[in-house]
Design a protein around this motif. Structure first.
Motif, PDB file in Angstrom:
ATOM      1  N   GLY A 299     -25.940 -11.286 -14.857  1.00 53.05           N
ATOM      2  CA  GLY A 299     -26.856 -12.279 -14.296  1.00 53.05           C
ATOM      3  C   GLY A 299     -26.091 -13.436 -13.679  1.00 53.05           C
ATOM      4  N   ASP A 300     -26.732 -14.607 -13.629  1.00 50.48           N
ATOM      5  CA  ASP A 300     -26.060 -15.810 -13.112  1.00 50.48           C
ATOM      6  C   ASP A 300     -25.145 -16.355 -14.198  1.00 50.48           C
ATOM      7  OD1 ASP A 300     -27.328 -15.621 -10.677  1.00 50.48           O
ATOM      8  OD2 ASP A 300     -29.002 -16.896 -11.281  1.00 50.48           O
ATOM      9  N   PHE A 301     -24.136 -15.596 -14.482  1.00 48.68           N
ATOM     10  CA  PHE A 301     -23.290 -15.808 -15.652  1.00 48.68           C
ATOM     11  C   PHE A 301     -22.591 -17.161 -15.648  1.00 48.68           C
ATOM     12  CE2 PHE A 301     -18.903 -15.221 -17.381  1.00 48.68           C
ATOM     13  CZ  PHE A 301     -19.243 -15.171 -18.727  1.00 48.68           C
ATOM     14  N   ALA A 302     -21.746 -17.414 -14.654  1.00 42.91           N
ATOM     15  CA  ALA A 302     -20.929 -18.624 -14.661  1.00 42.91           C
ATOM     16  C   ALA A 302     -21.762 -19.904 -14.661  1.00 42.91           C
ATOM     17  CB  ALA A 302     -19.956 -18.603 -13.482  1.00 42.91           C
ATOM     18  N   PRO A 303     -22.794 -20.030 -13.813  1.00 41.38           N
ATOM     19  CA  PRO A 303     -23.595 -21.256 -13.867  1.00 41.38           C
ATOM     20  C   PRO A 303     -24.265 -21.491 -15.217  1.00 41.38           C
ATOM     21  CG  PRO A 303     -23.983 -20.095 -11.807  1.00 41.38           C
ATOM     22  CD  PRO A 303     -23.186 -19.172 -12.682  1.00 41.38           C
ATOM     23  N   TRP A 304     -24.711 -20.414 -15.876  1.00 38.07           N
ATOM     24  CA  TRP A 304     -25.332 -20.602 -17.178  1.00 38.07           C
ATOM     25  C   TRP A 304     -24.311 -20.996 -18.237  1.00 38.07           C
ATOM     26  CZ3 TRP A 304     -29.876 -22.083 -17.713  1.00 38.07           C
ATOM     27  CH2 TRP A 304     -30.936 -21.564 -16.980  1.00 38.07           C
ATOM     28  N   VAL A 305     -23.127 -20.448 -18.164  1.00 36.15           N
ATOM     29  CA  VAL A 305     -22.066 -20.887 -19.086  1.00 36.15           C
ATOM     30  C   VAL A 305     -21.823 -22.375 -18.899  1.00 36.15           C
ATOM     31  CG1 VAL A 305     -19.613 -20.713 -19.646  1.00 36.15           C
ATOM     32  CG2 VAL A 305     -20.947 -18.635 -19.269  1.00 36.15           C
ATOM     33  N   GLY A 306     -21.697 -22.792 -17.628  1.00 31.82           N
ATOM     34  CA  GLY A 306     -21.448 -24.195 -17.356  1.00 31.82           C
ATOM     35  C   GLY A 306     -22.568 -25.092 -17.829  1.00 31.82           C
ATOM     36  N   ALA A 307     -23.813 -24.659 -17.608  1.00 27.32           N
ATOM     37  CA  ALA A 307     -24.965 -25.480 -17.957  1.00 27.32           C
ATOM     38  C   ALA A 307     -25.167 -25.594 -19.465  1.00 27.32           C
ATOM     39  CB  ALA A 307     -26.223 -24.912 -17.301  1.00 27.32           C
ATOM     40  N   LEU A 308     -24.917 -24.509 -20.196  1.00 28.95           N
ATOM     41  CA  LEU A 308     -25.263 -24.476 -21.615  1.00 28.95           C
ATOM     42  C   LEU A 308     -24.097 -24.819 -22.531  1.00 28.95           C
ATOM     43  CD1 LEU A 308     -27.531 -21.315 -21.537  1.00 28.95           C
ATOM     44  CD2 LEU A 308     -28.231 -23.716 -21.554  1.00 28.95           C
ATOM     45  N   ILE A 309     -22.896 -24.403 -22.180  1.00 22.24           N
ATOM     46  CA  ILE A 309     -21.736 -24.766 -22.996  1.00 22.24           C
ATOM     47  C   ILE A 309     -21.255 -26.152 -22.609  1.00 22.24           C
ATOM     48  CG2 ILE A 309     -19.368 -24.133 -23.629  1.00 22.24           C
ATOM     49  CD1 ILE A 309     -20.139 -21.219 -23.216  1.00 22.24           C
ATOM     50  N   GLY A 310     -21.257 -26.419 -21.296  1.00 22.11           N
ATOM     51  CA  GLY A 310     -21.035 -27.776 -20.820  1.00 22.11           C
ATOM     52  C   GLY A 310     -19.589 -28.222 -20.815  1.00 22.11           C
ATOM     53  N   ASP A 311     -18.941 -28.247 -21.959  1.00 23.59           N
ATOM     54  CA  ASP A 311     -17.577 -28.761 -22.082  1.00 23.59           C
ATOM     55  C   ASP A 311     -16.576 -27.696 -21.664  1.00 23.59           C
ATOM     56  OD1 ASP A 311     -15.202 -29.970 -22.715  1.00 23.59           O
ATOM     57  OD2 ASP A 311     -15.622 -30.181 -24.860  1.00 23.59           O
ATOM     58  N   VAL A 312     -15.901 -27.913 -20.532  1.00 22.34           N
ATOM     59  CA  VAL A 312     -14.953 -26.911 -20.037  1.00 22.34           C
ATOM     60  C   VAL A 312     -13.738 -26.773 -20.944  1.00 22.34           C
ATOM     61  CG1 VAL A 312     -15.669 -27.205 -17.631  1.00 22.34           C
ATOM     62  CG2 VAL A 312     -13.782 -28.590 -18.526  1.00 22.34           C
ATOM     63  N   ASN A 313     -13.545 -27.708 -21.858  1.00 24.28           N
ATOM     64  CA  ASN A 313     -12.405 -27.627 -22.776  1.00 24.28           C
ATOM     65  C   ASN A 313     -12.706 -26.794 -24.023  1.00 24.28           C
ATOM     66  OD1 ASN A 313     -10.660 -29.440 -21.251  1.00 24.28           O
ATOM     67  ND2 ASN A 313     -12.045 -31.075 -21.883  1.00 24.28           N
ATOM     68  N   GLN A 314     -13.945 -26.375 -24.167  1.00 21.59           N
ATOM     69  CA  GLN A 314     -14.320 -25.565 -25.329  1.00 21.59           C
ATOM     70  C   GLN A 314     -13.545 -24.251 -25.347  1.00 21.59           C
ATOM     71  OE1 GLN A 314     -16.657 -25.740 -28.077  1.00 21.59           O
ATOM     72  NE2 GLN A 314     -15.524 -23.867 -28.555  1.00 21.59           N
ATOM     73  N   ALA A 315     -12.908 -23.961 -26.478  1.00 23.13           N
ATOM     74  CA  ALA A 315     -12.217 -22.678 -26.628  1.00 23.13           C
ATOM     75  C   ALA A 315     -13.242 -21.559 -26.696  1.00 23.13           C
ATOM     76  CB  ALA A 315     -11.352 -22.681 -27.880  1.00 23.13           C
ATOM     77  N   ILE A 316     -12.938 -20.434 -26.064  1.00 18.42           N
ATOM     78  CA  ILE A 316     -13.873 -19.310 -25.998  1.00 18.42           C
ATOM     79  C   ILE A 316     -13.165 -18.010 -26.347  1.00 18.42           C
ATOM     80  CG2 ILE A 316     -15.314 -17.913 -24.453  1.00 18.42           C
ATOM     81  CD1 ILE A 316     -15.930 -20.453 -22.891  1.00 18.42           C
ATOM     82  N   ALA A 317     -13.789 -17.234 -27.236  1.00 25.46           N
ATOM     83  CA  ALA A 317     -13.335 -15.879 -27.545  1.00 25.46           C
ATOM     84  C   ALA A 317     -14.382 -14.924 -26.985  1.00 25.46           C
ATOM     85  CB  ALA A 317     -13.185 -15.687 -29.053  1.00 25.46           C
ATOM     86  N   LEU A 318     -13.938 -13.930 -26.250  1.00 25.55           N
ATOM     87  CA  LEU A 318     -14.845 -13.071 -25.504  1.00 25.55           C
ATOM     88  C   LEU A 318     -15.137 -11.748 -26.211  1.00 25.55           C
ATOM     89  CD1 LEU A 318     -13.282 -13.525 -21.951  1.00 25.55           C
ATOM     90  CD2 LEU A 318     -15.449 -14.483 -22.757  1.00 25.55           C
ATOM     91  N   VAL A 319     -16.396 -11.328 -26.082  1.00 20.56           N
ATOM     92  CA  VAL A 319     -16.804  -9.969 -26.442  1.00 20.56           C
ATOM     93  C   VAL A 319     -17.419  -9.394 -25.174  1.00 20.56           C
ATOM     94  CG1 VAL A 319     -18.254  -8.518 -27.898  1.00 20.56           C
ATOM     95  CG2 VAL A 319     -17.253 -10.619 -28.836  1.00 20.56           C
ATOM     96  N   VAL A 320     -16.789  -8.379 -24.611  1.00 21.48           N
ATOM     97  CA  VAL A 320     -17.234  -7.840 -23.318  1.00 21.48           C
ATOM     98  C   VAL A 320     -17.364  -6.325 -23.380  1.00 21.48           C
ATOM     99  CG1 VAL A 320     -16.043  -9.724 -22.125  1.00 21.48           C
ATOM    100  CG2 VAL A 320     -14.894  -7.524 -22.390  1.00 21.48           C
ATOM    101  N   VAL A 321     -18.047  -5.792 -22.392  1.00 20.14           N
ATOM    102  CA  VAL A 321     -18.042  -4.346 -22.212  1.00 20.14           C
ATOM    103  C   VAL A 321     -16.629  -3.964 -21.774  1.00 20.14           C
ATOM    104  CG1 VAL A 321     -18.951  -2.432 -20.865  1.00 20.14           C
ATOM    105  CG2 VAL A 321     -20.473  -4.283 -21.569  1.00 20.14           C
ATOM    106  N   PRO A 322     -15.953  -3.061 -22.476  1.00 25.56           N
ATOM    107  CA  PRO A 322     -14.595  -2.692 -22.097  1.00 25.56           C
ATOM    108  C   PRO A 322     -14.492  -2.354 -20.613  1.00 25.56           C
ATOM    109  CG  PRO A 322     -15.116  -1.724 -24.216  1.00 25.56           C
ATOM    110  CD  PRO A 322     -16.386  -2.348 -23.706  1.00 25.56           C
ATOM    111  N   GLY A 323     -13.495  -2.946 -19.955  1.00 24.65           N
ATOM    112  CA  GLY A 323     -13.309  -2.760 -18.525  1.00 24.65           C
ATOM    113  C   GLY A 323     -13.754  -3.949 -17.702  1.00 24.65           C
ATOM    114  N   PHE A 324     -14.510  -4.870 -18.311  1.00 24.08           N
ATOM    115  CA  PHE A 324     -15.010  -6.051 -17.599  1.00 24.08           C
ATOM    116  C   PHE A 324     -14.272  -7.330 -17.997  1.00 24.08           C
ATOM    117  CE2 PHE A 324     -18.360  -3.110 -16.738  1.00 24.08           C
ATOM    118  CZ  PHE A 324     -18.932  -3.531 -15.542  1.00 24.08           C
TER     119      PHE A 324
END
Length: 470
Positions: A299-324
């Motif tokens: 979906g509109d992934f990046a804008p929603w991350v920016g809008a909801l997480i907000g702080d670009v300094n927040q550490a993030i650990a990812l769970v993704v579909v393998p290959g993405f």
């Protein structure tokens, strides 16, 4: 002469690649530079200029990496002040590119440095403008984002924008092509068309803000009416674009670190990382790591991350579909989320197969919802945009847009059961994951959202009760 629009749907953003006589220019590049470098090599041309229409708020530009990789000159309009080598051009200054020229038209209003770049063809004729966030197709740039930096009100900036449009843009020939920085879906405007290319003449006819007989007062009223608060990350992206950033290659390297299943909880705990699960909502609800936030890459992934997480300094650990993995990291970097500690090796399946704890979301179909809900008694939360809600909504539903969940979540009563829906399921699953991560468990999410609900016999209305509160 060749012009190519490089449009990125996730951000509704248009960058531009221009070549003439063995030389090239790029306008408003995104963070990752590989697409531009590949074009330069393909066409056997050298990059001479990197034109920036303004300091972008909704994405992090690739100007610094491009400059370091090619030596191309970074060019802004007047009033631009940055912490790296650049040219702050004067109004009317021309830059030669092969057999054509690019002229700077200072068009403040969206921001005070905002400029439009006018392309003059081999005969010196006005051919196209790269209008940045000054002029969109069907709209103009919002004048409220630069209030603090400009020490002006949004009304004062709107008045400046009115003058810029009428003295610099509307005086151009009708056949001049308009290449904007954004299209529908961007938060930099409020009424943008899905079209991404137009002409001055077409915009004079169809763009509400370019009405010939429009007064300054009318312009200010219409342009400032209905502006929603900007996403939290906008100011941080502006700062990054002014001060400089780490290279995209470094961000990608850090993000591509595999985190073994056995070490994932430790890494999350030690780094304070947020677990961001980017799998589709149709898969996520069936099982996920506790405390995960679901924002699907589809979906509109990046804008929603920016809008909801907000702080670009927040550490993030990812769970993704393998290959993405790389695609996910790239999209996060575009909006400045560089603090990536890595991704779960093997994805959620590896976690589940290792026997670690998982959670689920209670999701029901629209038909099940229609049978279970009692309108007027049960509490239904509609997380779509206010404009979608006003157009049509379930009778007695509460309008609580996802963009403001960090505010309205405080109004929820843990003892009350809530039904959640959006238009199709993407946004309501984001909301559901956020609620669950913050301890709210007494809710049910509706599969298919309002699109599916509208096919049931439940009552719908366009009446808006402004006084409704949770």
């Amino acid at each position: 002469m060749k012009i190519e629009q490089i449009y990125t749907g996730c951000l509704a953003q248009g960058a531009y690649y221009i070549t003439s006589g063995g030389e090239a220019a790029i306008v408003d590049p995104l963070r990752e530079t590989a697409p531009y470098l590949e074009r330069l090599e393909r066409d056997n041309v050298s990059l001479k200029y990197i034109f920036e229409t303004h300091f972008h708020a909704d994405f992090v530009s690739g100007h610094l990496d491009l400059h370091q990789q090619t030596g191309a000159e970074i060019v802004y309009g007047p009033n631009a002040v940055a912490d790296f080598p650049h040219t702050s051009a004067t109004d009317g200054q021309e830059f030669t590119l092969g057999k054509v020229k690019i002229k700077v038209l200072h068009t403040p209003g969206h921001t005070m440095e905002s400029s439009t770049f006018l392309l003059l063809d081999e005969n010196g004729k006005s051919h196209a403008i790269f209008s940045g966030d000054t002029l969109f197709i069907g709209d103009v740039g919002r004048p409220d984002l630069a209030q603090k930096a400009a020490s002006k009100t949004k009304e004062e900036l709107a008045a400046i924008l009115y003058n810029s449009l009428r003295t610099k843009i509307m005086t151009l020939p009708d056949e001049v092509i308009v290449y904007p920085a954004h299209g529908a879906g961007s938060a930099c405007g409020k009424n943008m068309s899905k079209e991404t290319i137009s002409t001055i003449g077409e915009q004079k006819k169809s763009n509400y803000a370019l009405r010939q007989n429009m007064s300054e007062a009318e312009f200010i009223q219409e342009v400032t009416d209905g502006l929603l608060p900007p996403p939290a990350y906008f100011g941080m992206n502006v700062a990054m674009n002014k001060s400089g950033i780490v290279s995209f290659e470094k961000v990608l390297h850090n993000g591509m670190q595999k985190i073994p299943v056995a070490a994932f909880e430790t890494v999350v705990s030690q780094t304070g990382a947020l677990i961001l699960d980017t799998r589709p909502h149709s898969v996520f609800y069936k099982g996920f790591i506790p405390q995960s936030i679901n924002i699907g890459i589809d979906g509109d992934f990046a804008p929603w991350v920016g809008a909801l997480i907000g702080d670009v300094n927040q550490a993030i650990a990812l769970v993704v579909v393998p290959g993405f993995e790389e695609e996910t990291i790239t999209r996060l970097s575009r909006v400045g989320f560089d603090n990536l500690v890595g991704y779960l090796d093997g994805g959620f399946d590896a976690w589940k197969n290792a026997g670690y704890e998982t959670e689920t979301i209670n999701r029901i179909s629209a038909e099940q919802f229609a049978e279970a809900v009692t309108i007027g008694e049960d509490v239904v939360i509609d997380v779509r945009k206010e404009s979608e809600y006003r157009a049509s909504h379930l009778g007695e539903a509460y309008s609580k847009p996802l963009a403001y969940i960090n505010d309205w979540i405080r109004d929820l009563n843990p003892a009350t059961h809530y039904y959640l829906h959006c238009a199709a399921g993407y946004r309501s699953m984001i909301a559901a994951s956020i609620l669950l991560s913050r301890g709210y468990r007494n809710f049910t999410e509706i599969e298919g959202g309002f699109n599916a609900i509208a096919q049931t016999n439940l009552p719908q209305t366009d009446f808006v009760c402004q006084s409704k509160v949770l």
